[in-house]
Design an enzyme around this catalytic site. Structure first.
Site, PDB file in Angstrom:
ATOM      1  N   HIS A   1       0.837  -1.216   0.000  1.00 23.45           N
ATOM      2  CA  HIS A   1       0.000   0.000   0.000  1.00 23.45           C
ATOM      3  C   HIS A   1       0.866   1.258   0.000  1.00 23.45           C
ATOM      4  O   HIS A   1       0.737   2.106   0.888  1.00 23.45           O
ATOM      5  CB  HIS A   1      -0.917   0.108   1.220  1.00 23.45           C
ATOM      6  CG  HIS A   1      -1.623  -1.136   1.645  1.00 23.45           C
ATOM      7  ND1 HIS A   1      -2.452  -1.836   0.818  1.00 23.45           N
ATOM      8  CD2 HIS A   1      -1.664  -1.775   2.859  1.00 23.45           C
ATOM      9  CE1 HIS A   1      -2.959  -2.858   1.500  1.00 23.45           C
ATOM     10  NE2 HIS A   1      -2.496  -2.853   2.717  1.00 23.45           N
TER      11      HIS A   1
ATOM     12  N   ASP B   1      -5.003  -9.349   0.796  1.00 22.92           N
ATOM     13  CA  ASP B   1      -4.984  -8.569   2.030  1.00 22.92           C
ATOM     14  C   ASP B   1      -6.102  -8.936   3.012  1.00 22.92           C
ATOM     15  O   ASP B   1      -5.992  -9.910   3.740  1.00 22.92           O
ATOM     16  CB  ASP B   1      -5.003  -7.076   1.637  1.00 22.92           C
ATOM     17  CG  ASP B   1      -4.770  -6.141   2.808  1.00 22.92           C
ATOM     18  OD1 ASP B   1      -4.694  -6.614   3.946  1.00 22.92           O
ATOM     19  OD2 ASP B   1      -4.653  -4.923   2.595  1.00 22.92           O
TER      20      ASP B   1
HETATM   21  C1  NGQ Z   1      -3.772  -4.607   9.088  1.00 22.68           C
HETATM   22  N1  NGQ Z   1      -4.718  -3.736   7.070  1.00 22.68           N
HETATM   23  O1  NGQ Z   1      -2.748  -4.635   9.757  1.00 22.68           O
HETATM   24  O2  NGQ Z   1      -4.558  -5.554   9.034  1.00 22.68           O
HETATM   25  C2  NGQ Z   1      -4.064  -3.368   8.298  1.00 22.68           C
HETATM   26  C3  NGQ Z   1      -4.920  -2.411   9.078  1.00 22.68           C
HETATM   27  C4  NGQ Z   1      -3.354  -0.921  10.350  1.00 22.68           C
HETATM   28  C5  NGQ Z   1      -4.572  -2.987   5.997  1.00 22.68           C
HETATM   29  N2  NGQ Z   1      -3.703  -2.031   6.058  1.00 22.68           N
HETATM   30  C6  NGQ Z   1      -4.397  -1.976  10.398  1.00 22.68           C
HETATM   31  N3  NGQ Z   1      -5.250  -3.200   4.927  1.00 22.68           N
HETATM   32  O3  NGQ Z   1      -2.783  -0.627   9.306  1.00 22.68           O
HETATM   33  O4  NGQ Z   1      -3.068  -0.359  11.404  1.00 22.68           O
HETATM   34 ZN    ZN Z   2      -2.027  -5.535   5.368  1.00 18.64          ZN
END
Ligand code: NGQ
Ligand code: ZN
Length: 470
Positions: free
Chosen positions: A282, A333
């Site tokens: 990302h 993801d």
């Molecule tokens: C995660 N997911 O770690 O699952 C992350 C969200 C974050 C994505 N970035 C939580 N899609 O980045 O703090």
């Molecule tokens: Zn992630």
């Protein structure tokens, strides 16, 4: 697949048409060794003694970004809560959900997910694994318990795995204390390295397994912790892959600027040895200068278009990045969608919507977008999994990971080669995946995983328990 051994390792596969590194070829015999690698590729073969592929054969795709447990909450965060639902409110929902996950549930959910991945054209996955501890945030008696569950799930589905234990130490830039919802994720560097070491031991010397390390984000690790973790990883394996979430949300970029005066990608490129071992997941919010520097670094941009759309992240400037030779791969993801074709389709469609043009990401005039994206994501995905020379192509020495497309699917019918890949990516999707071989084993036959019933039954039980206990 027609005649031949249906279970256990295959000796090889005869393909009337196959996508080889130098293009489509006819009458190709692929021969496999006992470790599940391709031992030989013979063109113009008569296929004697080998099972026949029932359609055109392409290399299996690597899925470079997964949080397996999130598969069980897919669709549970699509209800409006407040007027300003966002990535950050989704994250609160996810923290609530993660509280209920047991090791048994993680294994059952991951096995179902990995089965679905295989059915949708992915033959390997990089698991960005941060759910390490029990519900109170205490390490399990065996610290790598959750990682072992992921390995067991990959074994039962038969998917290739690059396991990435995640260093998650803080709740925000500058070493802020973790929040309550993050307590199951938290390790210090030594704790995390012990999980990496235990997982490496558990994988043995299987060519179908790799272990690296992930830094959750610049929000979750300090520069010192980052350096110590990378030094520790290098001591175990100086070529192991390193992944990080980097600039997904504009608030993350703003917080990064407030913390260091630099944007996250810019800071990382200036302060870490970012190169081909790295995957920046990302890297959504980047300036033109960051795009240029990221492309030049040789790192892989980990793009997860369906999740990035679902979470309202923004659009990565893929056209500029690819024009400068940037490498990318795709990931599912959060698993709101699990389909290699759909990720590639949405990647191109995001660019069409932004640029108000068609056929944006083609490698040149007259080229097929679907085929170009598929080939690029094969290479970038294999690189991100730490297996640039071990996956992603039908060639001797690579793992025997391949997808047999269904040329009789109405959406693919009477199309061939690159045009067939266009039809698969843009019109056919997962239904066009007929048979899948992973590391030399037939794991999907006629669109169904060979262990579908058992894996699905275990998942149903686990999810019932999860939702009942909520
Ligand atoms: C995660 N997911 O770690 O699952 C992350 C969200 C974050 C994505 N970035 C939580 N899609 O980045 O703090
Ligand atoms: Zn992630």
């Amino acid at each position: 697949m027609t005649e031949g051994t249906m279970d256990g390792p295959l000796d090889g596969l005869f393909c009337r048409r196959a996508l080889l590194p130098d293009g489509w070829a006819s009458d190709v015999a692929l021969r496999f060794d006992r470790q599940g690698r391709i031992a030989a590729v013979e063109r113009g073969s008569d296929g004697a003694g080998l099972p026949y592929a029932a359609g055109p054969v392409v290399p299996g795709m690597a899925n470079l970004h997964s949080h397996a447990f999130q598969r069980a909450m897919a669709g549970l965060a699509e209800r409006s809560g407040t007027s300003d639902d966002s990535f950050w409110t989704w994250r609160e929902t996810m923290y609530g959900f993660v509280r209920r996950m047991t090791p048994e549930a993680v294994e059952a959910v991951a096995a179902l997910l990995y089965m679905e991945m295989l059915e949708q054209g992915y033959t390997a996955v990089a698991e960005f694994h941060y759910l390490h501890h029990d519900a109170d945030g205490r390490p399990f008696a065996e610290r790598a318990e959750m990682s072992r569950r992921i390995l067991a799930a990959a074994d039962s589905a038969g998917i290739g795995l690059t396991h990435l234990p995640v260093l998650y130490a803080h709740g925000g830039f500058g070493g802020q204390p973790p929040k309550d919802g993050q307590k199951r994720f938290v390790n210090d560097v030594d704790g995390l390295l012990s999980i990496v070491a235990a997982t490496r031991a558990a994988c043995g010397d299987s060519p179908n397994r790799r272990v690296g390390l992930a830094l959750h984000s610049l929000r979750a690790v300090t520069p010192e912790e980052m350096r110590d973790a990378l030094d520790g990883l290098d001591a175990l394996d100086p070529t192991a892959p390193v992944h990080i979430h980097i600039a997904e949300q504009t608030a993350e970029v703003d917080d990064g600027l407030a913390w260091s005066g630099r944007r996250p990608v810019d800071w990382l490129l200036g302060n870490a040895p970012v190169g081909p071992r790295w995957c920046l997941v990302h890297a959504t919010h980047v300036t033109p200068a960051e795009v240029t520097a990221l492309a030049a670094s040789g790192a892989v941009a980990g793009l997860c278009p369906t999740t990035e759309a679902n979470l309202g992240d923004g659009v990565f400037p893929a056209a500029d990045f690819l024009a400068q030779g940037g490498r990318f791969g795709i990931g599912s993801d959060s698993h709101i969608s699990v389909s290699a074709a759909e990720e590639l389709r949405l990647l191109e469609y995001g660019q069409r919507l932004v640029h108000r043009r068609r056929n944006v990401l083609a490698g040149g005039p007259g080229r097929s977008i679907g085929a170009d994206l598929y080939r690029a994501a094969l290479a970038g995905g294999a690189q991100a999994l730490g297996q640039a020379d071990a996956r992603g192509a039908l060639a001797p020495g690579r793992l025997a990971d391949l997808v047999v497309l269904d040329a009789n699917d109405p959406k693919l019918f009477s199309r061939a080669d690159d045009v067939l890949l266009d039809a698969y990516v843009f019109a056919g999707g997962g239904r066009a995946v007929r048979d899948v071989v992973a590391a030399g084993r037939l794991v999907v036959r006629d669109g169904r995983h060979v262990r579908q019933d058992g894996i699905t039954a275990a998942y149903r039980q686990a999810v019932q328990r999860l939702l009942r206990d909520s």
